[in-house]
Design a protein around this motif. Structure first.
Motif, PDB file in Angstrom:
ATOM      1  N   LYS A 244      32.366 -48.751  17.748  1.00 34.95           N
ATOM      2  CA  LYS A 244      33.181 -47.936  16.854  1.00 34.95           C
ATOM      3  C   LYS A 244      33.866 -46.833  17.654  1.00 34.95           C
ATOM      4  O   LYS A 244      33.207 -46.061  18.358  1.00 34.95           O
ATOM      5  CB  LYS A 244      32.318 -47.330  15.748  1.00 34.95           C
ATOM      6  N   PRO A 245      35.191 -46.726  17.567  1.00 32.47           N
ATOM      7  CA  PRO A 245      35.908 -45.757  18.396  1.00 32.47           C
ATOM      8  C   PRO A 245      35.847 -44.351  17.817  1.00 32.47           C
ATOM      9  O   PRO A 245      35.559 -44.163  16.625  1.00 32.47           O
ATOM     10  CB  PRO A 245      37.355 -46.274  18.364  1.00 32.47           C
ATOM     11  N   PRO A 246      36.091 -43.348  18.644  1.00 32.48           N
ATOM     12  CA  PRO A 246      36.192 -41.982  18.120  1.00 32.48           C
ATOM     13  C   PRO A 246      37.380 -41.868  17.174  1.00 32.48           C
ATOM     14  O   PRO A 246      38.331 -42.639  17.250  1.00 32.48           O
ATOM     15  CB  PRO A 246      36.388 -41.132  19.381  1.00 32.48           C
ATOM     16  N   GLU A 247      37.310 -40.897  16.292  1.00 33.77           N
ATOM     17  CA  GLU A 247      38.364 -40.734  15.284  1.00 33.77           C
ATOM     18  C   GLU A 247      38.858 -39.294  15.243  1.00 33.77           C
ATOM     19  O   GLU A 247      38.227 -38.378  15.776  1.00 33.77           O
ATOM     20  CB  GLU A 247      37.828 -41.123  13.894  1.00 33.77           C
ATOM     21  N   GLY A 248      39.978 -39.102  14.602  1.00 32.02           N
ATOM     22  CA  GLY A 248      40.485 -37.771  14.277  1.00 32.02           C
ATOM     23  C   GLY A 248      40.642 -36.858  15.468  1.00 32.02           C
ATOM     24  O   GLY A 248      41.343 -37.173  16.439  1.00 32.02           O
ATOM     25  N   ASP A 249      39.970 -35.707  15.416  1.00 31.61           N
ATOM     26  CA  ASP A 249      40.124 -34.678  16.442  1.00 31.61           C
ATOM     27  C   ASP A 249      39.613 -35.122  17.806  1.00 31.61           C
ATOM     28  O   ASP A 249      39.910 -34.484  18.817  1.00 31.61           O
ATOM     29  CB  ASP A 249      39.391 -33.401  16.024  1.00 31.61           C
ATOM     30  N   ALA A 250      38.821 -36.193  17.843  1.00 38.01           N
ATOM     31  CA  ALA A 250      38.303 -36.679  19.120  1.00 38.01           C
ATOM     32  C   ALA A 250      39.351 -37.461  19.902  1.00 38.01           C
ATOM     33  O   ALA A 250      39.135 -37.805  21.062  1.00 38.01           O
ATOM     34  CB  ALA A 250      37.079 -37.556  18.891  1.00 38.01           C
ATOM     35  N   LEU A 251      40.486 -37.733  19.269  1.00 40.09           N
ATOM     36  CA  LEU A 251      41.564 -38.468  19.928  1.00 40.09           C
ATOM     37  C   LEU A 251      42.665 -37.512  20.358  1.00 40.09           C
ATOM     38  O   LEU A 251      43.140 -36.698  19.565  1.00 40.09           O
ATOM     39  CB  LEU A 251      42.143 -39.527  18.986  1.00 40.09           C
ATOM     40  N   ARG A 252      43.054 -37.600  21.617  1.00 40.57           N
ATOM     41  CA  ARG A 252      44.160 -36.780  22.126  1.00 40.57           C
ATOM     42  C   ARG A 252      44.765 -37.469  23.338  1.00 40.57           C
ATOM     43  O   ARG A 252      44.139 -38.333  23.962  1.00 40.57           O
ATOM     44  CB  ARG A 252      43.677 -35.388  22.518  1.00 40.57           C
ATOM     45  N   VAL A 253      45.966 -37.092  23.682  1.00 41.61           N
ATOM     46  CA  VAL A 253      46.575 -37.628  24.894  1.00 41.61           C
ATOM     47  C   VAL A 253      46.022 -36.884  26.102  1.00 41.61           C
ATOM     48  O   VAL A 253      45.513 -35.759  25.990  1.00 41.61           O
ATOM     49  CB  VAL A 253      48.111 -37.501  24.855  1.00 41.61           C
ATOM     50  N   GLY A 254      46.092 -37.508  27.260  1.00 43.85           N
ATOM     51  CA  GLY A 254      45.629 -36.862  28.477  1.00 43.85           C
ATOM     52  C   GLY A 254      46.500 -35.668  28.821  1.00 43.85           C
ATOM     53  O   GLY A 254      47.716 -35.716  28.664  1.00 43.85           O
ATOM     54  N   ASP A 255      45.871 -34.586  29.291  1.00 40.08           N
ATOM     55  CA  ASP A 255      46.628 -33.380  29.613  1.00 40.08           C
ATOM     56  C   ASP A 255      46.331 -32.831  31.007  1.00 40.08           C
ATOM     57  O   ASP A 255      46.765 -31.746  31.369  1.00 40.08           O
ATOM     58  CB  ASP A 255      46.363 -32.290  28.566  1.00 40.08           C
ATOM     59  N   GLY A 256      45.564 -33.592  31.800  1.00 45.98           N
ATOM     60  CA  GLY A 256      45.258 -33.141  33.146  1.00 45.98           C
ATOM     61  C   GLY A 256      44.134 -32.134  33.231  1.00 45.98           C
ATOM     62  O   GLY A 256      43.823 -31.638  34.319  1.00 45.98           O
ATOM     63  N   SER A 257      43.476 -31.842  32.116  1.00 40.92           N
ATOM     64  CA  SER A 257      42.395 -30.845  32.139  1.00 40.92           C
ATOM     65  C   SER A 257      41.209 -31.297  32.977  1.00 40.92           C
ATOM     66  O   SER A 257      40.402 -30.471  33.420  1.00 40.92           O
ATOM     67  CB  SER A 257      41.936 -30.524  30.715  1.00 40.92           C
ATOM     68  N   VAL A 258      41.106 -32.604  33.265  1.00 39.76           N
ATOM     69  CA  VAL A 258      40.038 -33.101  34.118  1.00 39.76           C
ATOM     70  C   VAL A 258      40.166 -32.559  35.542  1.00 39.76           C
ATOM     71  O   VAL A 258      39.197 -32.548  36.305  1.00 39.76           O
ATOM     72  CB  VAL A 258      40.028 -34.649  34.119  1.00 39.76           C
ATOM     73  N   ASP A 259      41.362 -32.060  35.899  1.00 39.52           N
ATOM     74  CA  ASP A 259      41.561 -31.500  37.239  1.00 39.52           C
ATOM     75  C   ASP A 259      40.666 -30.291  37.490  1.00 39.52           C
ATOM     76  O   ASP A 259      40.397 -29.940  38.644  1.00 39.52           O
ATOM     77  CB  ASP A 259      43.020 -31.073  37.438  1.00 39.52           C
ATOM     78  N   GLU A 260      40.210 -29.649  36.424  1.00 38.81           N
ATOM     79  CA  GLU A 260      39.389 -28.448  36.575  1.00 38.81           C
ATOM     80  C   GLU A 260      37.903 -28.769  36.770  1.00 38.81           C
ATOM     81  O   GLU A 260      37.102 -27.864  36.997  1.00 38.81           O
ATOM     82  CB  GLU A 260      39.544 -27.559  35.324  1.00 38.81           C
ATOM     83  N   VAL A 261      37.551 -30.047  36.677  1.00 38.63           N
ATOM     84  CA  VAL A 261      36.153 -30.444  36.847  1.00 38.63           C
ATOM     85  C   VAL A 261      35.678 -30.125  38.268  1.00 38.63           C
ATOM     86  O   VAL A 261      36.381 -30.401  39.243  1.00 38.63           O
ATOM     87  CB  VAL A 261      35.999 -31.956  36.555  1.00 38.63           C
ATOM     88  N   GLU A 262      34.511 -29.532  38.383  1.00 37.17           N
ATOM     89  CA  GLU A 262      33.977 -29.176  39.693  1.00 37.17           C
ATOM     90  C   GLU A 262      33.160 -30.296  40.318  1.00 37.17           C
ATOM     91  O   GLU A 262      32.942 -30.304  41.530  1.00 37.17           O
ATOM     92  CB  GLU A 262      33.122 -27.910  39.579  1.00 37.17           C
ATOM     93  N   ALA A 263      32.696 -31.234  39.530  1.00 35.71           N
ATOM     94  CA  ALA A 263      31.904 -32.352  40.060  1.00 35.71           C
ATOM     95  C   ALA A 263      32.793 -33.312  40.830  1.00 35.71           C
ATOM     96  O   ALA A 263      34.012 -33.382  40.617  1.00 35.71           O
ATOM     97  CB  ALA A 263      31.223 -33.089  38.914  1.00 35.71           C
ATOM     98  N   ASP A 264      32.181 -34.070  41.732  1.00 35.85           N
ATOM     99  CA  ASP A 264      32.873 -35.181  42.373  1.00 35.85           C
ATOM    100  C   ASP A 264      32.896 -36.356  41.407  1.00 35.85           C
ATOM    101  O   ASP A 264      31.854 -36.737  40.842  1.00 35.85           O
ATOM    102  CB  ASP A 264      32.163 -35.587  43.660  1.00 35.85           C
ATOM    103  N   VAL A 265      34.063 -36.949  41.212  1.00 34.45           N
ATOM    104  CA  VAL A 265      34.246 -38.056  40.273  1.00 34.45           C
ATOM    105  C   VAL A 265      34.524 -39.332  41.068  1.00 34.45           C
ATOM    106  O   VAL A 265      35.452 -39.381  41.882  1.00 34.45           O
ATOM    107  CB  VAL A 265      35.396 -37.775  39.299  1.00 34.45           C
ATOM    108  N   VAL A 266      33.700 -40.350  40.825  1.00 38.80           N
ATOM    109  CA  VAL A 266      33.813 -41.621  41.528  1.00 38.80           C
ATOM    110  C   VAL A 266      34.008 -42.720  40.488  1.00 38.80           C
ATOM    111  O   VAL A 266      33.174 -42.909  39.605  1.00 38.80           O
ATOM    112  CB  VAL A 266      32.558 -41.909  42.369  1.00 38.80           C
TER     113      VAL A 266
END
Length: 360
Positions: A144-166
């Motif tokens: 079951k997919p997320p609905e409503g407010d859980a859906l948004r377009v990508g905005d680049g906010s992941v750039d602020e993540v401090e963890a290493d992403v693999v």
């Protein structure tokens, strides 16, 4: 969705794998039996392999020895302590087979929660919700997919993540992306690194990803945004975030979801899963597999990530020489640790001052 939050893990479980245990169509069941940190499988239901050794059926000598039985009724007798029924097969067409209904009803009447990977959502049907309520059972529809407010377009906010992403991507479907992601995560935990992982398919959710969604059920415009939110959620508590990819960038049928995951995760490094002997795409024989070089070039052109290594089903030495990249078979002893080492070398080269995370 994080199933870890809903169970006292590992919860004793029955896995319904009718007709598909050990086969590609049963990859969810296979993954739950082999890897799940949420469910402790006590019995597998598959009338076609009942009585056989689970190690033989899975063709994995390291597979746990679990009884394979004919029916859910038999499973409830074999494992009366079971708290969950996991539906680990999605039949063609996505509908709930008539032959399965009475067994699932028996499990609910025995007080078992039901975790379903079906395209049909049990929680949307009055019959199942009423039956579950009558027997103090819960229904989890992982697709079951997320609905409503859980859906948004990508905005680049992941750039602020401090963890290493693999991110694990692949040259085709069914080349081991989920397995590679989990094995990397497990190797990182064994190395005492603060690691978590994100699932983008139903098997990963049932295995125990720290967050995830079945990404092929998310409307296209919102896929990158959903992945961003998943990565940010897991990165809040972890220094490393391993992300499961889907399909491949060169796959004409599924490249859209692959690109959305790449852009949503915006990884620091990518591991590329490959089956070197495969020349035609799984279920799409009219399409040829483009191969490691084409896939790696696109990944590095369409993101800022570097392809750190290949997760191969073949001979690692042959693949290293062929492609000029570290290559590891995660099914071999020490393979996951070697793959993790290659990934960390790439991360450290990109950010020499960082050794535990935070390369972005």
């Amino acid at each position: 969705m994080n199933l870890r939050e809903s169970f006292d893990v590992p919860a004793p479980a029955i896995v319904l794998a009718e007709g598909e245990f050990g086969k590609t169509g049963g990859k969810t069941s296979n993954g739950v039996v082999m890897h799940s940190e949420v469910f402790d499988t006590r019995a597998v239901v598959d009338s076609t392999t009942a009585g056989e050794s689970s190690a033989d059926v899975l063709r994995r000598p390291d597979a746990p020895e679990i009884p394979i039985v004919e029916s859910v009724t038999d499973a409830l007798e074999t494992a009366p302590e079971a708290e969950v029924l996991v539906i680990g097969v999605a039949p063609a067409g996505g509908e709930l087979p008539e032959a399965w209904i009475s067994g699932i009803e028996d499990a609910v009447r025995a007080g078992c929660d039901v975790v379903s990977g079906l395209h049909t959502f049990l929680g949307d049907e009055e019959h199942w919700t009423e039956l579950a309520a009558d027997h103090d059972a819960r229904l989890f529809d992982v697709r079951k997919p997320p609905e409503g407010d859980a859906l948004r377009v990508g905005d680049g906010s992941v750039d602020e993540v401090e963890a290493d992403v693999v991110l694990t991507l692949g040259t085709d479907c069914a080349v081991g992306k989920r397995t590679t992601t989990f094995e990397l995560y497990k190797a990182a935990r064994e190395a005492r690194l603060n690691a978590g992982w994100v699932a983008t398919g139903q098997t990963g959710l049932m295995v125990g990803a720290h967050d995830g969604v079945v990404i092929d059920r998310v409307p296209a415009d919102f896929t990158a945004g959903v992945v961003e939110d998943l990565v940010k959620s897991v990165a809040e508590d972890h220094d490393f975030v391993f992300v499961e990819g889907q399909a491949s960038l060169t796959h004409r049928a599924y490249s859209g979801v692959t690109l959305s995951i790449l852009h949503g995760a915006w990884p620091d490094a990518v591991v590329l899963a490959d089956e070197p002997e495969r020349t035609q795409r799984t279920h799409f024989k009219q399409f040829l597999v483009e191969g490691v070089e084409s896939e790696a070039d696109l990944i590095e052109e369409l993101s800022e990530a570097e392809v750190a290594a290949i997760s191969t089903w073949g001979d690692p030495e042959v693949e290293r020489e062929r492609h000029g990249l570290p290559a590891v078979n995660v099914y071999e002893a020490g393979g996951p640790a070697d793959l993790l080492s290659a990934v960390r070398e790439t991360l450290e080269a990109a950010a020499p001052s960082s050794t535990t995370g935070g390369s972005q």
